[in-house]
Design a protein around this motif. Structure first.
Motif, PDB file in Angstrom:
ATOM      1  N   ARG A  36      35.479  42.244 -13.239  1.00 27.01           N
ATOM      2  CA  ARG A  36      35.764  40.877 -13.834  1.00 27.01           C
ATOM      3  C   ARG A  36      35.251  40.762 -15.279  1.00 27.01           C
ATOM      4  O   ARG A  36      35.884  40.572 -16.333  1.00 27.01           O
ATOM      5  N   GLN A  40      37.101  41.365 -18.995  1.00 30.76           N
ATOM      6  CA  GLN A  40      37.179  40.273 -19.867  1.00 30.76           C
ATOM      7  C   GLN A  40      36.702  40.387 -21.326  1.00 30.76           C
ATOM      8  O   GLN A  40      37.028  40.413 -22.229  1.00 30.76           O
ATOM      9  N   LYS A 106      40.909  36.578 -18.069  1.00 26.81           N
ATOM     10  CA  LYS A 106      40.348  35.651 -19.180  1.00 26.81           C
ATOM     11  C   LYS A 106      39.849  36.626 -20.398  1.00 26.81           C
ATOM     12  O   LYS A 106      39.704  37.873 -20.161  1.00 26.81           O
ATOM     13  N   SER A 109      36.909  32.533 -25.340  1.00 28.39           N
ATOM     14  CA  SER A 109      37.458  31.417 -25.992  1.00 28.39           C
ATOM     15  C   SER A 109      37.583  31.622 -27.385  1.00 28.39           C
ATOM     16  O   SER A 109      38.520  30.696 -27.983  1.00 28.39           O
ATOM     17  N   ASN A 135      24.018  38.653 -27.105  1.00 30.37           N
ATOM     18  CA  ASN A 135      24.463  38.738 -25.644  1.00 30.37           C
ATOM     19  C   ASN A 135      24.461  40.144 -25.139  1.00 30.37           C
ATOM     20  O   ASN A 135      24.084  40.657 -24.093  1.00 30.37           O
ATOM     21  N   MET A 197      31.004  29.768 -26.939  1.00 31.02           N
ATOM     22  CA  MET A 197      31.452  31.361 -26.801  1.00 31.02           C
ATOM     23  C   MET A 197      30.546  32.160 -25.629  1.00 31.02           C
ATOM     24  O   MET A 197      30.749  32.629 -24.914  1.00 31.02           O
ATOM     25  N   SER A 205      27.331  27.277 -14.880  1.00 35.96           N
ATOM     26  CA  SER A 205      27.600  28.751 -14.630  1.00 35.96           C
ATOM     27  C   SER A 205      27.988  29.168 -13.316  1.00 35.96           C
ATOM     28  O   SER A 205      26.936  29.097 -12.662  1.00 35.96           O
ATOM     29  N   THR A 206      29.201  29.423 -12.938  1.00 30.18           N
ATOM     30  CA  THR A 206      29.466  29.624 -11.562  1.00 30.18           C
ATOM     31  C   THR A 206      28.800  31.098 -11.134  1.00 30.18           C
ATOM     32  O   THR A 206      28.641  31.333  -9.734  1.00 30.18           O
ATOM     33  N   ASN A 207      28.772  32.170 -12.160  1.00 34.10           N
ATOM     34  CA  ASN A 207      28.813  33.410 -11.617  1.00 34.10           C
ATOM     35  C   ASN A 207      27.116  33.972 -12.032  1.00 34.10           C
ATOM     36  O   ASN A 207      26.820  34.833 -11.256  1.00 34.10           O
ATOM     37  N   LYS A 217      23.877  40.534 -15.447  1.00 32.19           N
ATOM     38  CA  LYS A 217      23.307  40.100 -16.697  1.00 32.19           C
ATOM     39  C   LYS A 217      21.710  39.931 -16.474  1.00 32.19           C
ATOM     40  O   LYS A 217      21.414  39.500 -15.314  1.00 32.19           O
ATOM     41  N   ASN A 221      23.067  32.272 -19.461  1.00 34.22           N
ATOM     42  CA  ASN A 221      23.724  31.934 -20.841  1.00 34.22           C
ATOM     43  C   ASN A 221      22.999  30.921 -21.828  1.00 34.22           C
ATOM     44  O   ASN A 221      23.036  30.935 -23.103  1.00 34.22           O
TER      45      ASN A 221
HETATM   46  N1  FAQ Z   1      35.705  32.517 -22.742  1.00 35.87           N
HETATM   47  O1  FAQ Z   1      29.911  31.668 -14.473  1.00 35.87           O
HETATM   48  P1  FAQ Z   1      29.925  32.086 -16.046  1.00 35.87           P
HETATM   49  C1  FAQ Z   1      33.121  39.888 -29.251  1.00 35.87           C
HETATM   50  C2  FAQ Z   1      34.379  31.760 -18.061  1.00 35.87           C
HETATM   51  S1  FAQ Z   1      33.217  40.234 -27.617  1.00 35.87           S
HETATM   52  C3  FAQ Z   1      36.342  32.458 -21.833  1.00 35.87           C
HETATM   53  O2  FAQ Z   1      28.741  31.464 -16.857  1.00 35.87           O
HETATM   54  P2  FAQ Z   1      29.815  34.617 -16.834  1.00 35.87           P
HETATM   55  C4  FAQ Z   1      33.141  41.124 -29.953  1.00 35.87           C
HETATM   56  C5  FAQ Z   1      33.995  32.840 -17.352  1.00 35.87           C
HETATM   57  O3  FAQ Z   1      34.640  33.872 -17.085  1.00 35.87           O
HETATM   58  C6  FAQ Z   1      33.167  38.654 -26.774  1.00 35.87           C
HETATM   59  N2  FAQ Z   1      36.024  32.347 -20.537  1.00 35.87           N
HETATM   60  O4  FAQ Z   1      30.666  33.182 -16.543  1.00 35.87           O
HETATM   61  C7  FAQ Z   1      34.183  40.823 -31.168  1.00 35.87           C
HETATM   62  C8  FAQ Z   1      33.920  32.225 -15.666  1.00 35.87           C
HETATM   63  O5  FAQ Z   1      35.131  32.311 -15.236  1.00 35.87           O
HETATM   64  P3  FAQ Z   1      35.696  33.248 -13.822  1.00 35.87           P
HETATM   65  C9  FAQ Z   1      33.170  38.588 -25.394  1.00 35.87           C
HETATM   66  C10 FAQ Z   1      34.479  32.144 -20.286  1.00 35.87           C
HETATM   67  O6  FAQ Z   1      30.704  35.676 -16.644  1.00 35.87           O
HETATM   68  C11 FAQ Z   1      33.718  40.094 -32.116  1.00 35.87           C
HETATM   69  C12 FAQ Z   1      33.750  30.697 -16.040  1.00 35.87           C
HETATM   70  O7  FAQ Z   1      33.925  30.452 -17.550  1.00 35.87           O
HETATM   71  N3  FAQ Z   1      31.986  39.119 -24.750  1.00 35.87           N
HETATM   72  O8  FAQ Z   1      32.902  38.906 -29.639  1.00 35.87           O
HETATM   73  C13 FAQ Z   1      33.643  32.171 -21.561  1.00 35.87           C
HETATM   74  O9  FAQ Z   1      28.595  34.790 -15.905  1.00 35.87           O
HETATM   75  C14 FAQ Z   1      34.607  39.905 -33.273  1.00 35.87           C
HETATM   76  C15 FAQ Z   1      32.230  30.579 -15.809  1.00 35.87           C
HETATM   77  O10 FAQ Z   1      31.313  31.178 -16.751  1.00 35.87           O
HETATM   78  C16 FAQ Z   1      31.762  39.303 -23.633  1.00 35.87           C
HETATM   79  O11 FAQ Z   1      32.856  39.142 -22.806  1.00 35.87           O
HETATM   80  C17 FAQ Z   1      34.251  32.331 -22.758  1.00 35.87           C
HETATM   81  N4  FAQ Z   1      33.515  32.245 -23.832  1.00 35.87           N
HETATM   82  O12 FAQ Z   1      29.152  34.429 -18.381  1.00 35.87           O
HETATM   83  C18 FAQ Z   1      35.470  41.093 -31.204  1.00 35.87           C
HETATM   84  C19 FAQ Z   1      30.553  39.686 -23.101  1.00 35.87           C
HETATM   85  N5  FAQ Z   1      32.451  31.962 -20.987  1.00 35.87           N
HETATM   86  O13 FAQ Z   1      35.596  34.939 -14.538  1.00 35.87           O
HETATM   87  C20 FAQ Z   1      36.293  40.810 -32.308  1.00 35.87           C
HETATM   88  C21 FAQ Z   1      30.453  40.162 -21.437  1.00 35.87           C
HETATM   89  C22 FAQ Z   1      32.567  31.880 -19.693  1.00 35.87           C
HETATM   90  O14 FAQ Z   1      34.852  32.968 -12.995  1.00 35.87           O
HETATM   91  C23 FAQ Z   1      35.785  40.274 -33.241  1.00 35.87           C
HETATM   92  N6  FAQ Z   1      30.645  38.768 -20.593  1.00 35.87           N
HETATM   93  N7  FAQ Z   1      33.937  31.795 -19.159  1.00 35.87           N
HETATM   94  O15 FAQ Z   1      37.232  33.063 -13.738  1.00 35.87           O
HETATM   95  C24 FAQ Z   1      29.630  38.015 -20.530  1.00 35.87           C
HETATM   96  O16 FAQ Z   1      28.511  38.204 -20.921  1.00 35.87           O
HETATM   97  C25 FAQ Z   1      29.711  36.798 -19.520  1.00 35.87           C
HETATM   98  O17 FAQ Z   1      30.980  36.843 -18.888  1.00 35.87           O
HETATM   99  C26 FAQ Z   1      29.668  35.443 -20.508  1.00 35.87           C
HETATM  100  C27 FAQ Z   1      29.873  34.197 -19.214  1.00 35.87           C
HETATM  101  C28 FAQ Z   1      28.200  35.376 -21.017  1.00 35.87           C
HETATM  102  C29 FAQ Z   1      30.751  35.080 -21.700  1.00 35.87           C
END
Ligand code: FAQ
Length: 315
Positions: A36, A40, A106, A109, A135, A197, A205-207, A217, A221
């Motif tokens: 997941r 994402q 997803k 955002s 992050n 973001m 935070s559900t996860n 992690k 957050n």
């Molecule tokens: N957008 O339980 P939590 C970049 C969802 S890379 C959309 O707290 P989690 C490079 C979350 O999926 C940016 N959805 O979630 C670049 C969950 O839904 P689900 C991306 C979001 O996973 C720069 C629900 O809300 N980076 O920018 C968002 O423990 C410039 C509940 O949230 C990553 O993906 C959001 N912002 O923590 C590229 C890093 N936030 O799946 C081009 C990896 C939360 O249960 C140009 N991901 N949700 O249906 C992570 O570190 C984590 O997934 C978080 C969220 C910290 C983003």
């Protein structure tokens, strides 16, 4: 070994700081959470190319164009890297892409906002890559080997992206009145989404409980967000810009910058698909999938032909 024994051994491994590698036993939920999150993340890199790609033809100089082109290309590389990391968990790339283009998966955002001025190229590098780095340096300490190692390389490239973005913003902010206005306007539009973001506040935070227990992690957050705020506010001030938050204040005791309420209604609206550019982003990715079909078919046909030839030679 019983399942309970396996789970206990797995948890001990995580707690002692060992990395988990692809072929090792892991709980189904650990695998699911990683697929997941990595999925994402990969989709975010790919969709994230669109807002910046919008300005490649309109960059104000050849130098800016070359840098922006390289940056956007880097994001594609990160996406491919991350799809490969997810594939080590037993899902294939096409399945993940299908999840993206059908709206089942997803992506961040932040990429559902329009880039309406050149200053937005500065704001994205400075704020979006900035938040991503904070992050991801945390994720580089995570428990799953292939993902944590991918983060190390990605962060190096994101650091360059971050600096080029800040350089754009700094120059505009110290340029003509019109340029300064453009930089401030861009910060005004990107600040709120950059706060969102990094994910919902810890209470919502559900996860996090599960992912932090397994060190997918290693920080929450809110912790990551605070680090990003503390690092970014002085940068805004150094450029002569104002953070668009009337409640922003420095707490001498905690030595942290405190911000006002984050607009979580907006965040949930955007992740449910109703942000300013969700429909546009999905349309672009669906069109790319359709238009790239012949290339994938040709590449697959070539690969098949090559492997048949090799089989013949072996025989
Ligand atoms: N957008 O339980 P939590 C970049 C969802 S890379 C959309 O707290 P989690 C490079 C979350 O999926 C940016 N959805 O979630 C670049 C969950 O839904 P689900 C991306 C979001 O996973 C720069 C629900 O809300 N980076 O920018 C968002 O423990 C410039 C509940 O949230 C990553 O993906 C959001 N912002 O923590 C590229 C890093 N936030 O799946 C081009 C990896 C939360 O249960 C140009 N991901 N949700 O249906 C992570 O570190 C984590 O997934 C978080 C969220 C910290 C983003």
């Amino acid at each position: 070994m019983t399942i309970e024994e396996r789970e206990r051994e797995f948890q001990e491994k995580i707690d002692s700081g060992q990395k988990i590698e692809p072929k090792e036993w892991m709980p189904d939920e650990y695998r699911r959470q990683l697929i997941r999150m990595i999925g994402q993340h990969a989709h975010s890199e790919i969709v994230g190319m669109l807002p910046e790609g919008n300005w490649i033809t309109r960059a104000p100089s050849l130098r800016r164009k070359a840098v922006l082109l390289a940056k956007v290309q880097d994001e594609a590389g990160h996406g491919l890297y991350l799809y490969s990391a997810a594939e080590t968990l037993g899902i294939d790339r096409q399945t993940m892409i299908n999840q993206l283009i059908t709206g089942k998966a997803k992506y961040s955002s932040i990429f559902n906002y329009p880039t309406t001025s050149w200053a937005d190229m500065g704001a994205i590098g400075w704020l979006v890559d900035g938040a991503a780095i904070v992050n991801q340096t945390m994720l580089a300490r995570g428990s799953y080997g292939p993902y944590s190692r991918a983060m190390v390389r990605i962060c190096k490239e994101e650091s360059f992206h971050n600096r080029q973005g800040y350089e754009i913003i700094y120059q505009l902010a110290n340029g003509s009145e019109a340029q300064k206005k453009m930089a401030q306007d861009s910060l005004n539009r990107w600040w709120g989404p950059s706060m969102q973001m990094l994910g919902p506040s810890d209470a919502d935070s559900t996860n996090s409980a599960v992912t932090m227990n397994w060190k997918i992690k290693v920080e929450s957050n809110d912790t990551v967000r605070q680090r990003f705020i503390d690092r970014t506010v002085p940068q805004a001030h150094a450029a002569g810009l104002t953070i668009p938050d009337p409640d922003l204040k420095y707490n001498e005791e905690t030595e942290h910058w405190e911000i006002g309420e984050i607009d979580w209604d907006e965040f949930y609206k955007v992740i449910k698909g109703y942000g300013p550019c969700n429909a546009k982003r999905m349309k672009a990715r669906n069109e790319a999938e359709e238009q790239g079909k012949w290339v994938r078919e040709a590449a697959a046909a070539y690969a098949n032909k090559k492997s048949k030839k090799q089989e013949k030679q072996v025989a």
